[in-house]
Motif scaffolding. Structure first.
Motif, PDB file in Angstrom:
ATOM      1  N   LEU A  49       0.273  -1.336   0.354  1.00  0.00           N
ATOM      2  CA  LEU A  49       0.280  -0.285  -0.157  1.00  0.00           C
ATOM      3  C   LEU A  49       0.837   0.939  -0.100  1.00  0.00           C
ATOM      4  CD1 LEU A  49      -1.399   0.458   3.740  1.00  0.00           C
ATOM      5  CD2 LEU A  49      -0.317  -0.967   2.889  1.00  0.00           C
ATOM      6  N   GLY A  50       0.677   2.103  -0.507  1.00  0.00           N
ATOM      7  CA  GLY A  50       1.181   3.335  -0.484  1.00  0.00           C
ATOM      8  C   GLY A  50       0.349   4.985  -0.902  1.00  0.00           C
ATOM      9  N   TYR A  51       0.862   6.208  -0.900  1.00  0.00           N
ATOM     10  CA  TYR A  51       0.852   7.197  -1.325  1.00  0.00           C
ATOM     11  C   TYR A  51       1.854   7.728  -2.130  1.00  0.00           C
ATOM     12  CZ  TYR A  51      -0.495  12.214  -0.868  1.00  0.00           C
ATOM     13  OH  TYR A  51      -1.192  13.549  -1.418  1.00  0.00           O
ATOM     14  N   TYR A  52       1.663   8.301  -3.543  1.00  0.00           N
ATOM     15  CA  TYR A  52       2.538   8.610  -4.367  1.00  0.00           C
ATOM     16  C   TYR A  52       1.913  10.739  -4.645  1.00  0.00           C
ATOM     17  CZ  TYR A  52       4.440   4.605  -5.565  1.00  0.00           C
ATOM     18  OH  TYR A  52       5.558   3.063  -5.826  1.00  0.00           O
ATOM     19  N   PRO A  53       2.206  11.454  -4.086  1.00  0.00           N
ATOM     20  CA  PRO A  53       1.714  12.776  -3.985  1.00  0.00           C
ATOM     21  C   PRO A  53       2.390  13.282  -5.475  1.00  0.00           C
ATOM     22  CG  PRO A  53       3.229  13.014  -2.579  1.00  0.00           C
ATOM     23  CD  PRO A  53       3.081  11.470  -3.075  1.00  0.00           C
ATOM     24  N   ARG A  54       1.302  14.431  -6.529  1.00  0.00           N
ATOM     25  CA  ARG A  54       2.181  14.576  -7.515  1.00  0.00           C
ATOM     26  C   ARG A  54       3.343  13.471  -8.208  1.00  0.00           C
ATOM     27  NH1 ARG A  54       0.329  19.692  -9.842  1.00  0.00           N
ATOM     28  NH2 ARG A  54       1.837  19.246 -10.548  1.00  0.00           N
ATOM     29  N   ALA A  55       2.832  12.435  -8.592  1.00  0.00           N
ATOM     30  CA  ALA A  55       3.508  12.175  -8.921  1.00  0.00           C
ATOM     31  C   ALA A  55       3.850  11.205 -10.455  1.00  0.00           C
ATOM     32  CB  ALA A  55       2.755  10.111  -9.179  1.00  0.00           C
ATOM     33  N   HIS A  56       4.688  12.725 -10.434  1.00  0.00           N
ATOM     34  CA  HIS A  56       5.450  13.015 -12.369  1.00  0.00           C
ATOM     35  C   HIS A  56       6.405  12.075 -12.444  1.00  0.00           C
ATOM     36  CE1 HIS A  56       5.515  17.351 -12.190  1.00  0.00           C
ATOM     37  NE2 HIS A  56       5.442  17.609 -10.566  1.00  0.00           N
ATOM     38  N   HIS A  57       5.516  11.674 -13.569  1.00  0.00           N
ATOM     39  CA  HIS A  57       6.527  10.220 -14.608  1.00  0.00           C
ATOM     40  C   HIS A  57       5.956   8.788 -14.369  1.00  0.00           C
ATOM     41  CE1 HIS A  57       8.514  13.572 -16.801  1.00  0.00           C
ATOM     42  NE2 HIS A  57       9.851  13.706 -15.263  1.00  0.00           N
ATOM     43  N   HIS A  58       5.225   8.516 -13.263  1.00  0.00           N
ATOM     44  CA  HIS A  58       4.906   7.667 -12.369  1.00  0.00           C
ATOM     45  C   HIS A  58       4.655   7.478 -13.759  1.00  0.00           C
ATOM     46  CE1 HIS A  58       2.071   5.105  -9.823  1.00  0.00           C
ATOM     47  NE2 HIS A  58       3.320   4.624  -9.601  1.00  0.00           N
ATOM     48  N   TYR A  59       4.777   5.374 -13.704  1.00  0.00           N
ATOM     49  CA  TYR A  59       4.467   4.242 -15.022  1.00  0.00           C
ATOM     50  C   TYR A  59       4.508   3.089 -14.759  1.00  0.00           C
ATOM     51  CZ  TYR A  59       4.477   2.053 -18.990  1.00  0.00           C
ATOM     52  OH  TYR A  59       3.887   1.331 -20.831  1.00  0.00           O
ATOM     53  N   ARG A 107      -0.267   5.176 -15.215  1.00  0.00           N
ATOM     54  CA  ARG A 107       1.101   6.528 -15.948  1.00  0.00           C
ATOM     55  C   ARG A 107      -0.178   7.716 -15.421  1.00  0.00           C
ATOM     56  NH1 ARG A 107       1.898   7.671 -22.171  1.00  0.00           N
ATOM     57  NH2 ARG A 107       0.418   7.304 -23.043  1.00  0.00           N
ATOM     58  N   ALA A 108       1.118   8.461 -14.822  1.00  0.00           N
ATOM     59  CA  ALA A 108       0.460  10.405 -14.248  1.00  0.00           C
ATOM     60  C   ALA A 108       0.473  11.147 -15.046  1.00  0.00           C
ATOM     61  CB  ALA A 108       1.082  10.075 -13.185  1.00  0.00           C
ATOM     62  N   TYR A 109      -0.499  11.569 -15.937  1.00  0.00           N
ATOM     63  CA  TYR A 109      -0.791  12.877 -16.702  1.00  0.00           C
ATOM     64  C   TYR A 109       0.511  13.493 -16.969  1.00  0.00           C
ATOM     65  CZ  TYR A 109      -5.400  11.843 -18.889  1.00  0.00           C
ATOM     66  OH  TYR A 109      -6.109  11.299 -19.291  1.00  0.00           O
ATOM     67  N   ASP A 110       1.399  14.016 -17.329  1.00  0.00           N
ATOM     68  CA  ASP A 110       3.129  14.908 -17.619  1.00  0.00           C
ATOM     69  C   ASP A 110       2.421  16.316 -17.030  1.00  0.00           C
ATOM     70  OD1 ASP A 110       4.075  12.867 -18.362  1.00  0.00           O
ATOM     71  OD2 ASP A 110       4.661  13.232 -20.523  1.00  0.00           O
ATOM     72  N   ASN A 111       1.113  16.771 -17.609  1.00  0.00           N
ATOM     73  CA  ASN A 111       0.746  18.385 -17.243  1.00  0.00           C
ATOM     74  C   ASN A 111       0.503  18.426 -16.026  1.00  0.00           C
ATOM     75  OD1 ASN A 111      -1.041  16.873 -17.950  1.00  0.00           O
ATOM     76  ND2 ASN A 111      -1.384  18.543 -19.705  1.00  0.00           N
ATOM     77  N   ASP A 112      -0.371  17.897 -15.215  1.00  0.00           N
ATOM     78  CA  ASP A 112      -0.804  17.455 -14.020  1.00  0.00           C
ATOM     79  C   ASP A 112      -0.847  16.354 -13.988  1.00  0.00           C
ATOM     80  OD1 ASP A 112      -2.800  18.817 -12.096  1.00  0.00           O
ATOM     81  OD2 ASP A 112      -4.818  18.111 -13.421  1.00  0.00           O
ATOM     82  N   PRO A 113       0.237  15.586 -12.742  1.00  0.00           N
ATOM     83  CA  PRO A 113       0.055  14.247 -12.152  1.00  0.00           C
ATOM     84  C   PRO A 113      -0.586  13.896 -11.240  1.00  0.00           C
ATOM     85  CG  PRO A 113       1.836  15.432 -12.008  1.00  0.00           C
ATOM     86  CD  PRO A 113       1.161  16.527 -13.162  1.00  0.00           C
ATOM     87  N   TRP A 114      -1.224  12.789 -10.949  1.00  0.00           N
ATOM     88  CA  TRP A 114      -2.310  12.701 -10.513  1.00  0.00           C
ATOM     89  C   TRP A 114      -1.909  12.077  -8.732  1.00  0.00           C
ATOM     90  CZ3 TRP A 114      -4.048   7.131 -12.510  1.00  0.00           C
ATOM     91  CH2 TRP A 114      -2.755   6.521 -12.635  1.00  0.00           C
TER      92      TRP A 114
END
Length: 304
Positions: A49-59, A107-114
């Motif tokens: 389990l985890g939490y990723y804030p503003r996960a830039h380049h998350h894929y 994946r997270a969006y590049d311009n507005d990462p989740w």
């Protein structure tokens, strides 16, 4: 958008590039085995389990899928998930569950990462929960209003899993995780329950029936009293309660009879009259249809 492929192991979830403020736990196999063999948690348990804030380049991409279900709850930003090449966009206050052993990538969006909270979970009950999730087609089912209580629940679960590995702590954390994920899966049911409670017509009828359990009514009589046609009332009542009106009425009579059998010394005949049945034999048949026991056998079973 560009993709950044990263190696993945269920036992080692260390990201090549972390996210500021991230937190995660990947359990060692010995901890997972405790959950898999524990009588309380073997049907549902968390492995990561985890939490990723503003996960830039998350894929992530898993050509053969994962051995667990993956729950993702987005609170900010956006991302996308592909299941067997079918794309779903995930926006704030939406959740998604990736099935196990199915090709996927996300994946997270590049311009507005989740920013996402996530769980990997497994077990026989997890299989059934996923089927419930998959079968629900309610509009906006996956849109979940933001609640600080949910975030606090996650923090509690995370801290429990992160503090000790005592078996009772693992049990409690897994049970809380089951509750956390179930609240998302059954969110539409919660909405329907609220809608039911807001329906003054059905509520008024239920109240009237509960106040008159010693009476007999036909559907015509109830429809006339509340100024509805029989067909409309039947459809509306069943949609809100799951039962036709008269079946619901008989069920409530039987529940009242159970209470009287349990807490009074009234005879079967007296109880029959109190719940609106003049013929005790007919009452017994109705009672047995619902309870699978006669009133007499039901009372005897309470006193063993």
């Amino acid at each position: 958008m560009t993709k950044k492929t990263e190696s993945y192991s269920i036992e080692d979830l260390t990201l090549k590039e972390g996210f500021i403020g991230q937190k995660m736990i990947a359990f060692h196999r010995s901890i997972i085995n405790i959950s898999r063999t524990n009588d309380i948690t073997k049907n549902f348990y968390v492995s990561d389990l985890g939490y990723y804030p503003r996960a830039h380049h998350h894929y992530r991409m898993r050509k053969k899928g994962a051995n667990q279900y993956i729950f993702i709850y987005c609170t900010k930003g956006k991302g996308e998930i592909y299941i067997n090449d079918e794309r779903t966009e995930v926006n704030p206050n939406q959740f998604f569950i990736i099935p196990k052993k199915v090709k996927h990538e996300y994946r997270a969006y590049d311009n507005d990462p989740w920013s996402i909270y996530w769980f990997h979970f497994n077990g026989p009950l997890a299989d059934k929960l996923y089927k419930r999730y998959e079968s629900t087609q309610t509009k906006n089912y996956k849109n979940i209003p933001f609640s600080i209580d949910r975030i606090n629940s996650f923090e509690k679960i995370f801290n429990l899993f992160n503090s000790t590995y005592l078996e009772n702590h693992i049990e409690y954390a897994n049970l809380l995780s089951l509750n956390f994920i179930s609240n998302f899966i059954y969110h539409d049911f919660e909405y329907n329950i609220k809608s039911n409670s807001d329906d003054t017509t059905v509520n008024s009828i239920i109240k009237y029936l509960l106040n008159n359990l010693d009476k007999k009514f036909t559907l015509d009589e109830i429809a006339s009293k509340f100024n509805y046609s029989k067909s409309y009332l039947h459809t509306k009542f069943k949609a809100k309660t799951g039962y036709p009106l008269l079946v619901f009425f008989n069920l409530k009579k039987v529940q009242k009879a159970c209470e009287l059998l349990n807490y009074t010394d009234l005879s079967i005949k007296e109880i029959s009259f109190k719940v609106g049945y003049e013929d005790p034999l007919y009452f017994s048949r109705i009672f047995k249809n619902f309870m699978e026991k006669s009133p007499r056998n039901y009372r005897q079973s309470l006193r063993k």
